[in-house]
Each structure stands twice: as structure tokens, then as C-alpha cells.
Design an enzyme around this catalytic site. Structure first.
Site, PDB file in Angstrom:
ATOM      1  N   GLY A 163       0.831  -1.202   0.000  1.00  0.00           N
ATOM      2  CA  GLY A 163       0.000   0.000   0.000  1.00  0.00           C
ATOM      3  C   GLY A 163       0.862   1.247   0.000  1.00  0.00           C
ATOM      4  O   GLY A 163       2.048   1.207  -0.334  1.00  0.00           O
ATOM      5  N   CYS A 164       0.278   2.349   0.383  1.00  0.00           N
ATOM      6  CA  CYS A 164       0.988   3.635   0.414  1.00  0.00           C
ATOM      7  C   CYS A 164       2.279   3.510   1.215  1.00  0.00           C
ATOM      8  O   CYS A 164       2.273   3.048   2.351  1.00  0.00           O
ATOM      9  CB  CYS A 164       0.084   4.708   1.018  1.00  0.00           C
ATOM     10  N   PHE A 165       3.371   3.937   0.617  1.00  0.00           N
ATOM     11  CA  PHE A 165       4.659   3.748   1.277  1.00  0.00           C
ATOM     12  C   PHE A 165       4.868   4.612   2.509  1.00  0.00           C
ATOM     13  O   PHE A 165       5.722   4.318   3.332  1.00  0.00           O
ATOM     14  CB  PHE A 165       5.837   3.853   0.313  1.00  0.00           C
ATOM     15  N   HIS A 210      -2.124   2.152   7.621  1.00  0.00           N
ATOM     16  CA  HIS A 210      -1.368   1.057   8.235  1.00  0.00           C
ATOM     17  C   HIS A 210      -1.361   1.211   9.749  1.00  0.00           C
ATOM     18  O   HIS A 210      -1.218   2.324  10.257  1.00  0.00           O
ATOM     19  CB  HIS A 210       0.076   1.062   7.724  1.00  0.00           C
TER      20      HIS A 210
END
Length: 170
Positions: free
Chosen positions: A12-14, A155
Site C-alpha cells: 500500500g501507500c509507502f 497502516h
């Protein structure tokens, strides 16, 4: 510290991945970037086929690849294809980019343990693929949540999440 090892993970989004992984014991450094795609020198606005990923440098005397993967599977949903939270598309896929055969073996074994554990409601769809060039993302994406502590992330560590190993078969 005598030597370090590398791992490359996408989930997902880093921004959120980097923020949580950097805090793990034994992690020496992290940087975010793009890998697994079709163009050289990708950018945030032009990275066809690339996943947003985190390159992790770690001290093998303080942690190991398996521990990093267990945490990786705890902080993102490995059962959703090309999606994490509101982020949708191949850039946000779950992937392990292995650097050698041992990392591939550990990745496949860990995925089998995640599937067998029942900790996630579906089957793991995380790709296990050879690492290709890792392209560092633009400076504004590095350490994003350190600079913007209330910035976007999907996250989080799941409380009491512990991955058991499968029982050996006779």
C-alpha cells in the site's frame, strides 16, 4: 555491526509502511521508492506497473527477514488485491521483492503460515517476485509521517497479532 541486509516490501501507500517499519528493532534505515514496473526513473506521477515500496536495511544480529515479514503481514491487509484502505491500483499491491533464493523461501513459508493461521479472513494475495531496480522516490515522500505526524496512513499494528508457525506434517 559488521554487516547489514536488505529487504524490499510493498503493502500500500509507502508513507505508512515506512513509518511503522523504521521503528522495528534491528532496522538500520528505510527509504521509499518504486519497483516492479516498466519505466526507468519513475516518479510519483509516472510509475506504470511499479509498486510503492520500502527498502529496508537491517542488522541480521538484531532481527531477521522472517521477523520483518511477520510485521509486514500484521500492518497491512495481504488479502486485498491491488488495494489498501482507500488506495486502489497496482501501485498499492502487496508484494515481496526477494533478493535471493533464501528470501524467496522464507517469504513463501511465511505466506503459508499466514494462510494457515486464520488471522486474515481471506487467502493471501501477496506477490513474491524477484527484486528489480529500486528507484528512490522524491524527497517529499521520504520520512513523510515524521514530517507530517497527522498525515494520511492506512497502516497500523494489530493488537495481540502473533503469527504461529504451521505444524510440521508427519
Amino acid at each position: 555491526m559488521t554487516d547489514t541486509r536488505r529487504a524490499i516490501l510493498a503493502g500500500g501507500c509507502f508513507w505508512g509502511m515506512q513509518d511503522l517499519i523504521r521503528r522495528q528493532p534491528g532496522v538500520v534505515s528505510t527509504r521509499v521508492g518504486y519497483t516492479g514496473g516498466t519505466n526507468d526513473h519513475p516518479t510519483y506521477r509516472n510509475h506504470p506497473g511499479h509498486a510503492e515500496a520500502v527498502e529496508i536495511v537491517y542488522d541480521p544480529e538484531r532481527t531477521d527477514y522472517r521477523a520483518l515479514l511477520e510485521f509486514f503481514f500484521q500492518i497491512h491487509d495481504p488479502t486485498t488485491k491491488d488495494r489498501q484502505g482507500n488506495d486502489i491500483g497496482t501501485s498499492y499491491r502487496s508484494a515481496i521483492f526477494y533478493l535471493d533464493d533464501e528470501q524467496r523461501r522464507v517469504a513463501e513459508d511465511t505466506i503459508a503460515d499466514v494462510d494457515a493461521s486464520g488471522l486474515w479472513p481471506g487467502k493471501v494475495v501477496t506477490e513474491v517476485t524477484p527484486a528489480s531496480e529500486f528507484w528512490e522516490a522524491e524527497p517529499e515522500h521520504q520520512d513523510y509521517l515524521l514530517r507530517y505526524p497527522n498525515g494520511y496512513t492506512c497502516h497500523y499494528p494489530r493488537p495481540d497479532w502473533k503469527l504461529p508457525k504451521r505444524q510440521a506434517t508427519a
